[in-house]
Write a protein that holds these residues in place. Sequence first.
Motif, PDB file in Angstrom:
ATOM      1  N   GLN A  95       9.143   2.448   4.786  1.00  7.93           N
ATOM      2  CA  GLN A  95       8.974   3.295   3.609  1.00  7.93           C
ATOM      3  C   GLN A  95      10.328   3.600   2.965  1.00  7.93           C
ATOM      4  OE1 GLN A  95       7.623   7.840   2.328  1.00  7.93           O
ATOM      5  NE2 GLN A  95       7.650   7.280   4.472  1.00  7.93           N
ATOM      6  N   ARG A 100      14.999  -0.137   4.666  1.00 12.91           N
ATOM      7  CA  ARG A 100      14.785  -1.507   4.160  1.00 12.91           C
ATOM      8  C   ARG A 100      16.095  -2.271   4.093  1.00 12.91           C
ATOM      9  NH1 ARG A 100      16.231  -4.059  -0.313  1.00 12.91           N
ATOM     10  NH2 ARG A 100      17.170  -2.117  -1.011  1.00 12.91           N
ATOM     11  N   ALA A 112       6.160  -3.567   3.078  1.00 10.92           N
ATOM     12  CA  ALA A 112       6.144  -2.270   2.411  1.00 10.92           C
ATOM     13  C   ALA A 112       4.963  -1.463   2.930  1.00 10.92           C
ATOM     14  CB  ALA A 112       6.054  -2.445   0.898  1.00 10.92           C
ATOM     15  N   THR A 116       4.745   3.771   0.797  1.00 14.06           N
ATOM     16  CA  THR A 116       5.494   3.583  -0.446  1.00 14.06           C
ATOM     17  C   THR A 116       4.590   3.692  -1.672  1.00 14.06           C
ATOM     18  OG1 THR A 116       5.325   1.173  -0.159  1.00 14.06           O
ATOM     19  CG2 THR A 116       7.367   2.208   0.534  1.00 14.06           C
ATOM     20  N   ASN A 118       1.426   2.211  -2.957  1.00 10.81           N
ATOM     21  CA  ASN A 118       1.293   0.905  -3.607  1.00 10.81           C
ATOM     22  C   ASN A 118      -0.081   0.763  -4.240  1.00 10.81           C
ATOM     23  OD1 ASN A 118       3.806   0.416  -2.295  1.00 10.81           O
ATOM     24  ND2 ASN A 118       2.668  -0.117  -0.439  1.00 10.81           N
ATOM     25  N   LEU A 127       8.351  -4.296  -5.537  1.00  9.51           N
ATOM     26  CA  LEU A 127       8.609  -4.369  -4.100  1.00  9.51           C
ATOM     27  C   LEU A 127       8.893  -5.807  -3.671  1.00  9.51           C
ATOM     28  CD1 LEU A 127       5.870  -1.871  -2.885  1.00  9.51           C
ATOM     29  CD2 LEU A 127       8.346  -1.551  -2.678  1.00  9.51           C
ATOM     30  N   PHE A 132      10.427  -7.580  -0.012  1.00  8.83           N
ATOM     31  CA  PHE A 132       9.302  -7.294   0.873  1.00  8.83           C
ATOM     32  C   PHE A 132       8.376  -8.509   0.923  1.00  8.83           C
ATOM     33  CE2 PHE A 132      10.545  -2.909  -0.074  1.00  8.83           C
ATOM     34  CZ  PHE A 132      10.463  -2.327   1.186  1.00  8.83           C
ATOM     35  N   VAL A 135       2.926  -6.332   1.064  1.00  5.47           N
ATOM     36  CA  VAL A 135       2.724  -4.961   0.589  1.00  5.47           C
ATOM     37  C   VAL A 135       1.395  -4.457   1.134  1.00  5.47           C
ATOM     38  CG1 VAL A 135       2.407  -3.478  -1.426  1.00  5.47           C
ATOM     39  CG2 VAL A 135       4.081  -5.352  -1.494  1.00  5.47           C
TER      40      VAL A 135
END
Length: 603
Positions: A95, A100, A112, A116, A118, A127, A132, A135
């Motif tokens: 997160q 990251r 991700a 976060t 999404n 992202l 990433f 996701v």
Amino acid sequence: MRQLELLAPAKNLECGIAAIDHGADAVYIGAARFGARAAVGNSVDDIRTLCQYAHQYGARVYVTVNTIVYDDELADTRALLQQLAEARVDAILVQDMGVRQMAQELGLTVHASTQTDNRTAGKVSWLRSLGFARVVLARELSAQEIADIHRQEPDTELEVFVHGALCVSYSGLCYASQYCFGRSANRGACAQFCRMKFDLLDADGEVLDAQRYFLSLKDMNQSEHLGELIEAGAVSFKIEGRLKDVTYVKNVTAAYSQLLNAYIKQHPGQYERASKGSCTYTFRPDLRKTFNRGYTTYFLHGRQPDIASFDTPKAMGEFVGTVKELRGNSFNVAGVASFSNGDGLCFVNDRRELEGFRVNRVEGNRLFPLKMPANLRPGLRLYRNNDQEMERLLGKKSAERKMTVTMALRATADGFSLQMGDAVASIVAEHQEAQKDPRENIIRQLTKLGGTPFECSEVDIPADFNYFIPSSLLAELRRKTVEAALTLSVSPQPSHIIHQTSAFSPQTSYHLPYLYNASNALARAFYEQQGIQVADAFEVRQPAERLIMQCRHCLRFALGRCVKHGGRKPEWKEPLSLRLGDGRQFRLEFDCRHCQMNIYADE
């Protein structure tokens, strides 16, 4: 073919191995620190052992390092990430943008986390631009919204939740636990504010409804809709439950694994499982018999009624019949369910409270509780939230996972070779002509694969093969070949995607600067490079405006007063508020433009 991944939770090493044995293609597990379930931590040694076990089947292990971290924790976080890289984990769920950065510098693949937030194609695109590889989408999205994201971002792996507990707030944007109890959900210490009782008040402080669990959602169950999620573009199907015990993991994983296999079988040549091996079970998976608060498909087909459980936040389990007649210290049940001594049963009494009891003795459909519940009466619906027979079956070895292989034995210039799949091993041995047909003994010895992940369906031996090979040498050849096959089956880490970082778009920005959850210097520097002036995270410095939850769940809709969706015009005076038992109140804002309910902590 497109690979489909069943992703199961692992509270610990035992649960992780059970998930693999029962059909998971991947598991997610928390390390000792910095996971979104602080109560569930595991040593790096246990995670390494789980990786070794999972990789035999080409299954993967993802580690949750998805809390926000403080400046004085950055060094420890980096050290943990380094250890996880050395343990050969397949990806890290993240997160915090500072985490990251450190993970990518160490060569780790990053996913991700749903923390976060999404929920738009713009956010997913951004992202992906940050590197990433996957996701994890918000639980609140519909199948159509997922499909729209996939259409706009076809090269990004999309992970969706399919089963388990639901957070009422969009993940990552819940500060209620931190505000009320000093326990941050973004730090893995959620106190479950949403599972508490509230009074619902109008603008004048009048009680509209008292002592209800207005924010407590039922549990998600998409078992009948996996095909829709697959067709929408999801590739990973996630079971919630890192606080759940091993019997939950076994039952739910087995159920969804069988459903995925059935869907793949119905669509030959289009899909395949992301790992290898097939499972056999000693029980019949049944999602009704696993912990649940009642099931909902949530927003899969848009806004639906009855996604919440206002009467109780506890597990109700499966419906087993209605109470028929009370007689002394026993009662009978109208229904077809069978019962066992020790079953846990429950019902909602006339005060709308969940009441539970344990069965002491069973005589057909007549049950003798340990103590007769005072509020039990004929006509009440009865639920079983603890099934003793199912617990007995799952309390012992309940599955076996094997990869089917063929073997090919050949003579070489100085001995013999054995091929199993892509693996080949050989031994040096004298070529002795056999006095009788050697095939039966050769096949028997080579197929002794117990204790390995393999089972042999065929041994290919040339027609003119007539050599005597001692059983000890055959065992050595088998062992060397198995070792070679296990080495080949280790899942390589997927390469992480690094793209040019793109700037924030309106779809990815927040109107309140603390919502970025920037709690350390690395994260703040990252957002500044994006041209965003962020405020400290809620956990670092409490803001003046306290938006503590953003929910797609809407009480106006749930109470039949959403005109936009065909409800009656509210007769109450707004704004409404929720009041805890200790008197603290929380203002509700109905943001109809975004079809969202916001909850504020007002002084």
